[in-house]
Design a protein around this motif. Structure first.
Motif, PDB file in Angstrom:
ATOM      1  N   TYR A 147       0.835  -1.206   0.000  1.00  0.00           N
ATOM      2  CA  TYR A 147       0.000   0.000   0.000  1.00  0.00           C
ATOM      3  C   TYR A 147       0.869   1.255   0.000  1.00  0.00           C
ATOM      4  O   TYR A 147       1.910   1.308   0.660  1.00  0.00           O
ATOM      5  CB  TYR A 147      -0.907   0.022   1.232  1.00  0.00           C
ATOM      6  N   ARG A 148       0.397   2.256  -0.718  1.00  0.00           N
ATOM      7  CA  ARG A 148       1.031   3.573  -0.746  1.00  0.00           C
ATOM      8  C   ARG A 148      -0.007   4.604  -0.317  1.00  0.00           C
ATOM      9  O   ARG A 148      -1.101   4.676  -0.903  1.00  0.00           O
ATOM     10  CB  ARG A 148       1.550   3.887  -2.151  1.00  0.00           C
ATOM     11  N   ILE A 149       0.317   5.377   0.706  1.00  0.00           N
ATOM     12  CA  ILE A 149      -0.572   6.399   1.242  1.00  0.00           C
ATOM     13  C   ILE A 149       0.039   7.753   0.914  1.00  0.00           C
ATOM     14  O   ILE A 149       1.228   7.983   1.183  1.00  0.00           O
ATOM     15  CB  ILE A 149      -0.748   6.242   2.763  1.00  0.00           C
ATOM     16  N   GLU A 150      -0.764   8.671   0.352  1.00  0.00           N
ATOM     17  CA  GLU A 150      -0.170   9.945  -0.044  1.00  0.00           C
ATOM     18  C   GLU A 150      -1.195  11.063  -0.145  1.00  0.00           C
ATOM     19  O   GLU A 150      -2.386  10.832  -0.355  1.00  0.00           O
ATOM     20  CB  GLU A 150       0.559   9.806  -1.380  1.00  0.00           C
ATOM     21  N   GLY A 200       2.886  15.581  -2.920  1.00  0.00           N
ATOM     22  CA  GLY A 200       2.343  15.412  -1.587  1.00  0.00           C
ATOM     23  C   GLY A 200       3.162  14.417  -0.779  1.00  0.00           C
ATOM     24  O   GLY A 200       3.930  13.625  -1.328  1.00  0.00           O
ATOM     25  N   MET A 201       3.020  14.471   0.525  1.00  0.00           N
ATOM     26  CA  MET A 201       3.733  13.539   1.393  1.00  0.00           C
ATOM     27  C   MET A 201       3.244  12.122   1.126  1.00  0.00           C
ATOM     28  O   MET A 201       2.063  11.881   0.852  1.00  0.00           O
ATOM     29  CB  MET A 201       3.504  13.917   2.849  1.00  0.00           C
ATOM     30  N   SER A 202       4.160  11.138   1.222  1.00  0.00           N
ATOM     31  CA  SER A 202       3.798   9.761   0.888  1.00  0.00           C
ATOM     32  C   SER A 202       4.552   8.762   1.746  1.00  0.00           C
ATOM     33  O   SER A 202       5.697   9.001   2.145  1.00  0.00           O
ATOM     34  CB  SER A 202       4.078   9.480  -0.598  1.00  0.00           C
ATOM     35  N   VAL A 203       3.894   7.648   2.026  1.00  0.00           N
ATOM     36  CA  VAL A 203       4.466   6.537   2.787  1.00  0.00           C
ATOM     37  C   VAL A 203       4.066   5.248   2.081  1.00  0.00           C
ATOM     38  O   VAL A 203       2.919   5.115   1.632  1.00  0.00           O
ATOM     39  CB  VAL A 203       3.953   6.517   4.243  1.00  0.00           C
ATOM     40  N   ALA A 204       4.990   4.304   1.980  1.00  0.00           N
ATOM     41  CA  ALA A 204       4.683   3.004   1.379  1.00  0.00           C
ATOM     42  C   ALA A 204       4.928   1.890   2.388  1.00  0.00           C
ATOM     43  O   ALA A 204       5.906   1.939   3.154  1.00  0.00           O
ATOM     44  CB  ALA A 204       5.522   2.768   0.129  1.00  0.00           C
ATOM     45  N   PHE A 205       4.030   0.895   2.374  1.00  0.00           N
ATOM     46  CA  PHE A 205       4.180  -0.315   3.183  1.00  0.00           C
ATOM     47  C   PHE A 205       4.396  -1.493   2.234  1.00  0.00           C
ATOM     48  O   PHE A 205       3.517  -1.831   1.435  1.00  0.00           O
ATOM     49  CB  PHE A 205       2.935  -0.561   4.032  1.00  0.00           C
ATOM     50  N   VAL A 206       5.565  -2.100   2.329  1.00  0.00           N
ATOM     51  CA  VAL A 206       5.911  -3.259   1.498  1.00  0.00           C
ATOM     52  C   VAL A 206       6.233  -4.405   2.442  1.00  0.00           C
ATOM     53  O   VAL A 206       7.285  -4.412   3.084  1.00  0.00           O
ATOM     54  CB  VAL A 206       7.101  -2.949   0.569  1.00  0.00           C
ATOM     55  N   MET A 207       5.321  -5.348   2.556  1.00  0.00           N
ATOM     56  CA  MET A 207       5.467  -6.456   3.490  1.00  0.00           C
ATOM     57  C   MET A 207       5.461  -7.792   2.754  1.00  0.00           C
ATOM     58  O   MET A 207       4.777  -7.947   1.750  1.00  0.00           O
ATOM     59  CB  MET A 207       4.330  -6.436   4.516  1.00  0.00           C
ATOM     60  N   ASP A 208       6.202  -8.727   3.262  1.00  0.00           N
ATOM     61  CA  ASP A 208       6.195 -10.120   2.819  1.00  0.00           C
ATOM     62  C   ASP A 208       6.194 -10.245   1.297  1.00  0.00           C
ATOM     63  O   ASP A 208       5.174 -10.530   0.665  1.00  0.00           O
ATOM     64  CB  ASP A 208       4.993 -10.851   3.412  1.00  0.00           C
ATOM     65  N   ALA A 219       7.159   2.342  -3.845  1.00  0.00           N
ATOM     66  CA  ALA A 219       8.080   3.156  -3.061  1.00  0.00           C
ATOM     67  C   ALA A 219       8.630   4.352  -3.821  1.00  0.00           C
ATOM     68  O   ALA A 219       9.416   5.122  -3.266  1.00  0.00           O
ATOM     69  CB  ALA A 219       9.244   2.281  -2.583  1.00  0.00           C
ATOM     70  N   CYS A 220       8.220   4.540  -5.056  1.00  0.00           N
ATOM     71  CA  CYS A 220       8.827   5.574  -5.905  1.00  0.00           C
ATOM     72  C   CYS A 220       8.721   6.956  -5.257  1.00  0.00           C
ATOM     73  O   CYS A 220       7.624   7.506  -5.098  1.00  0.00           O
ATOM     74  CB  CYS A 220       8.161   5.575  -7.270  1.00  0.00           C
ATOM     75  N   GLY A 221       9.848   7.512  -4.859  1.00  0.00           N
ATOM     76  CA  GLY A 221       9.918   8.861  -4.332  1.00  0.00           C
ATOM     77  C   GLY A 221       9.261   9.090  -2.990  1.00  0.00           C
ATOM     78  O   GLY A 221       9.076  10.249  -2.590  1.00  0.00           O
ATOM     79  N   VAL A 222       8.916   8.033  -2.254  1.00  0.00           N
ATOM     80  CA  VAL A 222       8.178   8.233  -1.004  1.00  0.00           C
ATOM     81  C   VAL A 222       9.049   8.894   0.052  1.00  0.00           C
ATOM     82  O   VAL A 222      10.274   8.770   0.074  1.00  0.00           O
ATOM     83  CB  VAL A 222       7.621   6.903  -0.441  1.00  0.00           C
ATOM     84  N   GLY A 258      14.177   5.616  -5.228  1.00  0.00           N
ATOM     85  CA  GLY A 258      14.441   6.993  -4.836  1.00  0.00           C
ATOM     86  C   GLY A 258      13.715   7.385  -3.563  1.00  0.00           C
ATOM     87  O   GLY A 258      13.337   8.556  -3.381  1.00  0.00           O
ATOM     88  N   ALA A 259      13.490   6.422  -2.659  1.00  0.00           N
ATOM     89  CA  ALA A 259      12.843   6.719  -1.383  1.00  0.00           C
ATOM     90  C   ALA A 259      13.720   7.659  -0.560  1.00  0.00           C
ATOM     91  O   ALA A 259      14.948   7.582  -0.610  1.00  0.00           O
ATOM     92  CB  ALA A 259      12.574   5.433  -0.613  1.00  0.00           C
TER      93      ALA A 259
END
Length: 303
Positions: A147-150, A200-208, A219-222, A258-259
């Motif tokens: 998921y990517r939240i932004e 805008g501000m962004s966060v990515a969750f990369v699990m399993d 994760a691009c630019g997060v 580019g995180a």
């Protein structure tokens, strides 16, 4: 800017330890709250962190392995018990809908009608929610989505340059709304020449997941990449076998994307808190940005 903060509720992978609770991440996003992958013990960790059920507006389940979802029944029942009045969206892989339904009704309790299931499916599901959340499939032994939240990007006008050119007041408003402004003496000003697009501000969750292109895309630019690093390179064979990442692979994904900042988490029970420096050192061989090794109840400001 309204507050943006990540609170780490747990950092263990399949087996919790004396030092690490099962997975769990709470993203405070202004007046919204996104809970990602509530494993066992999430309710108690929320109490330690000062997070109320009323703070949760969205839950994101990456997949239905127990360490990523077995805290969901307690969280839903707490939402019911505390009388949360607003809708709570629960996103999850549609392929695991049967598991969601079992978790949703795992035991007897006074039900609530605020839970809004949001199954995600396909290679590029539509963004949903506020803040905007994008889901993409990853590569694991079961269906899994990251998921990517932004926040949306916005245009920032360079007002000082316009003022120096004699464009002020209502003229700036016209430039912003129409993209151009023509002065009385025939000079034309274009918005593109006097503005910048601010992401805008962004966060990515990369699990399993194993290494895959969608991990990089999410994760691009997060501003912050929260990513599993279950193993060190010395156990890379296990990572490949079980479709997980090593710290070095997580660092490489962050570099390719580019995180701006990297948070390593989801550690195998074979490692202790004292091994954190080893994970940071491995990731740093391929990622030059700030690296944080997560521990339970860690708080990271995103201002």
């Amino acid at each position: 800017m309204s507050p943006r903060e990540l609170i780490v509720l747990g950092t263990a992978s399949a087996v919790p330890t004396r030092q690490r609770n099962h997975n769990g991440y709470f993203l405070r996003w202004g007046d919204k709250g996104v809970l990602c992958d509530p494993g066992e013990g999430t309710q108690r960790q929320m109490s330690h962190a000062g997070i109320a059920a009323h703070d949760i507006t969205t839950v994101c389940i990456t997949h239905f392995h127990g360490d990523h979802c077995l805290g969901l029944p307690g969280v839903i029942q707490r939402i019911a018990r505390d009388g949360v009045p607003h809708d709570v969206t629960v996103a999850f892989p549609n392929a695991g809908r049967a598991y969601f339904d079992r978790l949703r009704w795992a035991s007897e309790f006074q039900p609530t009608d605020v839970i809004r299931p949001h199954p995600v499916a396909g290679s590029t599901p539509e963004p949903f929610g506020m803040p905007s959340i994008t889901a993409l499939p990853l590569r694991h032994s079961v269906p899994v989505y990251g998921y990517r939240i932004e926040d949306p990007s916005h245009v920032r006008v360079r007002g000082d340059e316009l003022a120096a050119a004699g464009v002020r007041g209502p003229a700036v408003g016209q430039l912003k709304s129409t993209g151009s402004y023509v002065t009385d003496d025939g000079r034309t000003f274009l918005l593109d020449d006097f503005s910048d697009t601010v992401q805008g501000m962004s966060v990515a969750f990369v699990m399993d997941t194993g290494v895959c292109d969608n991990a990089v895309e999410l994760a691009c630019g997060v501003d912050l990449l929260v990513i599993e690093s279950t193993y060190l390179e010395s156990e890379r064979e296990y990572a490949q076998r079980y479709r997980h990442l090593t710290a070095m692979q997580a660092g490489r994904i962050a570099a390719q994307a580019g995180a701006k900042k990297l948070l390593l988490t989801h550690f195998s029970e074979r490692y202790t808190i004292d091994d954190g420096a080893l994970f940071a050192r491995e990731a740093a061989t391929v990622f030059s940005g700030p690296i944080v090794v997560a521990h339970d109840l860690l708080r990271i400001s995103l201002r």
